[in-house]
Motif scaffolding. Structure first.
Motif, PDB file in Angstrom:
ATOM      1  N   HIS A  88     -12.095  -7.796   0.852  1.00 56.36           N
ATOM      2  CA  HIS A  88     -12.545  -6.428   0.279  1.00 56.36           C
ATOM      3  C   HIS A  88     -12.605  -5.351   1.235  1.00 56.36           C
ATOM      4  N   ARG A  89     -12.013  -4.356   0.954  1.00 59.51           N
ATOM      5  CA  ARG A  89     -12.032  -3.170   1.942  1.00 59.51           C
ATOM      6  C   ARG A  89     -11.994  -1.925   1.111  1.00 59.51           C
ATOM      7  N   GLU A  90     -12.802  -0.950   1.440  1.00 55.98           N
ATOM      8  CA  GLU A  90     -12.742   0.512   1.216  1.00 55.98           C
ATOM      9  C   GLU A  90     -11.788   1.402   2.020  1.00 55.98           C
ATOM     10  N   VAL A  91     -10.795   1.955   1.461  1.00 57.06           N
ATOM     11  CA  VAL A  91     -10.092   2.904   2.412  1.00 57.06           C
ATOM     12  C   VAL A  91     -10.132   4.215   1.878  1.00 57.06           C
ATOM     13  N   TRP A  96      -4.509   5.834   5.640  1.00 61.51           N
ATOM     14  CA  TRP A  96      -5.395   5.449   5.038  1.00 61.51           C
ATOM     15  C   TRP A  96      -6.486   5.224   6.080  1.00 61.51           C
ATOM     16  N   CYS A  97      -7.910   5.448   5.792  1.00 61.66           N
ATOM     17  CA  CYS A  97      -9.109   5.313   7.025  1.00 61.66           C
ATOM     18  C   CYS A  97     -10.070   4.456   6.194  1.00 61.66           C
ATOM     19  N   ARG A  98     -10.940   3.761   7.360  1.00 60.03           N
ATOM     20  CA  ARG A  98     -12.151   3.095   6.756  1.00 60.03           C
ATOM     21  C   ARG A  98     -13.125   4.129   6.660  1.00 60.03           C
ATOM     22  N   ASP A  99     -13.168   5.526   7.271  1.00 63.56           N
ATOM     23  CA  ASP A  99     -14.317   6.209   6.960  1.00 63.56           C
ATOM     24  C   ASP A  99     -13.809   7.533   6.052  1.00 63.56           C
ATOM     25  N   LEU A 154       0.987  -1.275   0.041  1.00 63.06           N
ATOM     26  CA  LEU A 154      -0.006  -0.048  -0.005  1.00 63.06           C
ATOM     27  C   LEU A 154       0.756   1.201  -0.021  1.00 63.06           C
ATOM     28  N   LEU A 155       0.967   2.065  -1.006  1.00 68.77           N
ATOM     29  CA  LEU A 155       1.614   3.138  -1.242  1.00 68.77           C
ATOM     30  C   LEU A 155       0.987   4.541  -0.519  1.00 68.77           C
ATOM     31  N   ASP A 156       1.739   5.553  -0.407  1.00 71.30           N
ATOM     32  CA  ASP A 156       1.251   6.788   0.088  1.00 71.30           C
ATOM     33  C   ASP A 156       0.387   7.425  -1.095  1.00 71.30           C
ATOM     34  N   ALA A 157      -0.374   8.293  -0.554  1.00 76.77           N
ATOM     35  CA  ALA A 157      -1.148   9.101  -1.729  1.00 76.77           C
ATOM     36  C   ALA A 157      -0.433  10.463  -1.710  1.00 76.77           C
ATOM     37  N   VAL A 158      -0.678  11.104  -2.823  1.00 81.55           N
ATOM     38  CA  VAL A 158      -0.152  12.551  -3.014  1.00 81.55           C
ATOM     39  C   VAL A 158      -0.969  13.410  -3.280  1.00 81.55           C
ATOM     40  N   LYS A 159      -0.957  14.558  -2.943  1.00 79.48           N
ATOM     41  CA  LYS A 159      -1.954  15.712  -3.216  1.00 79.48           C
ATOM     42  C   LYS A 159      -1.457  16.888  -2.849  1.00 79.48           C
ATOM     43  N   GLY A 199      -9.793  12.608  14.134  1.00 81.07           N
ATOM     44  CA  GLY A 199      -9.161  11.655  14.949  1.00 81.07           C
ATOM     45  C   GLY A 199      -9.769  10.287  14.445  1.00 81.07           C
ATOM     46  N   VAL A 200     -10.404  10.065  13.398  1.00 75.39           N
ATOM     47  CA  VAL A 200     -10.933   8.745  12.783  1.00 75.39           C
ATOM     48  C   VAL A 200      -9.438   7.886  12.813  1.00 75.39           C
ATOM     49  N   GLU A 201     -10.001   6.802  12.852  1.00 75.80           N
ATOM     50  CA  GLU A 201      -9.093   5.485  12.903  1.00 75.80           C
ATOM     51  C   GLU A 201      -7.991   5.624  11.663  1.00 75.80           C
ATOM     52  N   ILE A 202      -6.753   5.403  11.832  1.00 71.34           N
ATOM     53  CA  ILE A 202      -6.032   5.306  10.823  1.00 71.34           C
ATOM     54  C   ILE A 202      -5.361   3.792  10.593  1.00 71.34           C
ATOM     55  N   LEU A 203      -5.802   3.247   9.502  1.00 76.15           N
ATOM     56  CA  LEU A 203      -5.258   1.549   9.101  1.00 76.15           C
ATOM     57  C   LEU A 203      -3.841   1.459   9.203  1.00 76.15           C
ATOM     58  N   THR A 204      -3.478   0.651  10.114  1.00 70.90           N
ATOM     59  CA  THR A 204      -1.851   0.137  10.109  1.00 70.90           C
ATOM     60  C   THR A 204      -1.508  -0.993   9.323  1.00 70.90           C
TER      61      THR A 204
END
Length: 279
Positions: free
Chosen positions: A83-86, A47-50, A34-39, A56-61
């Motif tokens: 299957h996950r949406e992040v 990356w988060c589930r929400d 999983l790569l970091d995004a750039v903006k 303070g939403v949970e960051i996926l590890t």
């Protein structure tokens, strides 16, 4: 990271705009990275589930993704388990604003005015005492500077009233006490002229019952130079009203005779009274 999506280790590629909306990302295979995004203008936090959770939403590890990858292949629930949406979580970068350049104050110098002369340049000022004696003959004065004190001249029967740049009228540069009346605003050597005022006092004439030629009575006052000639009174006093003897002071000293001719100089420095005598 590509322009419109994220590319994974096994070559799977799914379109989506990074950091906007809800791009769907599939994690597929044990070697997925999983790569970091750039903006532009944002810092990537993870990356988060929400997508729109509270701060303070949970960051996926990494452990979260490893747990998904460990699901046994061939399970009928494999798609659901794997299957996950992040969603990318961003922080706006603070804009660094350079301080404005300092504003130079405007030049308020009037180009039409001549520049001030150097104050250390001195000119010779000579004194014409106009009949007086003593005091300074000259002085050196810095251009634009105050007139320096020097001794004043004296003159018999006169009061000194300062120095001017002309014999009559003109501009005063020294007061009667030799204080500076103005700064030296000349750019060359120059001559200043003494100004004198003759000593004078008031002479009061008491007709002692007589009349003036205009029919009025009472005393009249005249200003007379000290030790100067007495004024002519012949046209002012009516002598036909009686035998006029003359004008005398309080010490019975005659100053005018019976024909109103002066008999002495005015010697009363502080003023005095002359009283008419009649027969």
């Amino acid at each position: 990271v590509s322009e419109n999506g994220i590319e994974w280790g096994q070559g799977n590629f799914f379109s989506g705009v990074l950091g906007v909306g809800s791009p769907l990302v599939h994690i597929w295979g044990e070697d997925t990275v999983l790569l970091d995004a750039v903006k532009v203008g944002f810092d990537f936090l993870g990356w988060c589930r929400d997508a729109y959770g509270e701060e303070g939403v949970e960051i996926l590890t990494d452990e979260d993704f490893e747990a998904v990858q460990s699901t046994e292949s061939g399970s009928e629930n494999m798609v659901d388990e794997r299957h996950r949406e992040v969603y990318a979580k961003w922080s706006v970068q603070e804009e660094v604003v350079d301080p404005p350049d300092p504003i130079e104050p405007p030049d308020v110098t009037d180009p039409t005015e001549p520049p001030d002369p150097p104050v250390d340049e001195k000119k010779l000022v000579s004194f014409d005492k106009m009949g007086g004696t003593g005091g300074a003959d000259s002085v050196r004065v810095p251009i634009g500077g105050e007139m320096p004190w020097v001794a004043a001249p004296t003159k018999d029967l006169y009061d000194f009233w300062g120095y001017y740049d002309a014999e009559s009228g003109g501009v005063q540069y020294y007061t009667q006490y030799m204080g500076s009346a103005r700064r030296y605003d000349k750019v060359t050597d120059s001559t200043l002229y003494a100004r004198w005022a003759r000593w004078s006092s008031n002479m009061t004439l008491d007709l002692n019952g007589g009349e003036w030629t205009d029919g009025s009575t009472g005393s009249r006052m005249k200003k007379v130079d000290y030790l100067g000639d007495l004024p002519d009174l012949l046209s002012e006093i009516d002598l036909s009203q009686g035998d006029f003897v003359g004008f005398y002071d309080t010490a019975n000293i005659e100053y005018y005779d019976s024909m109103l001719a002066p008999t002495r100089l005015w010697d009363k420095k502080s003023g005095g009274i002359l009283k008419a005598k009649w027969r």
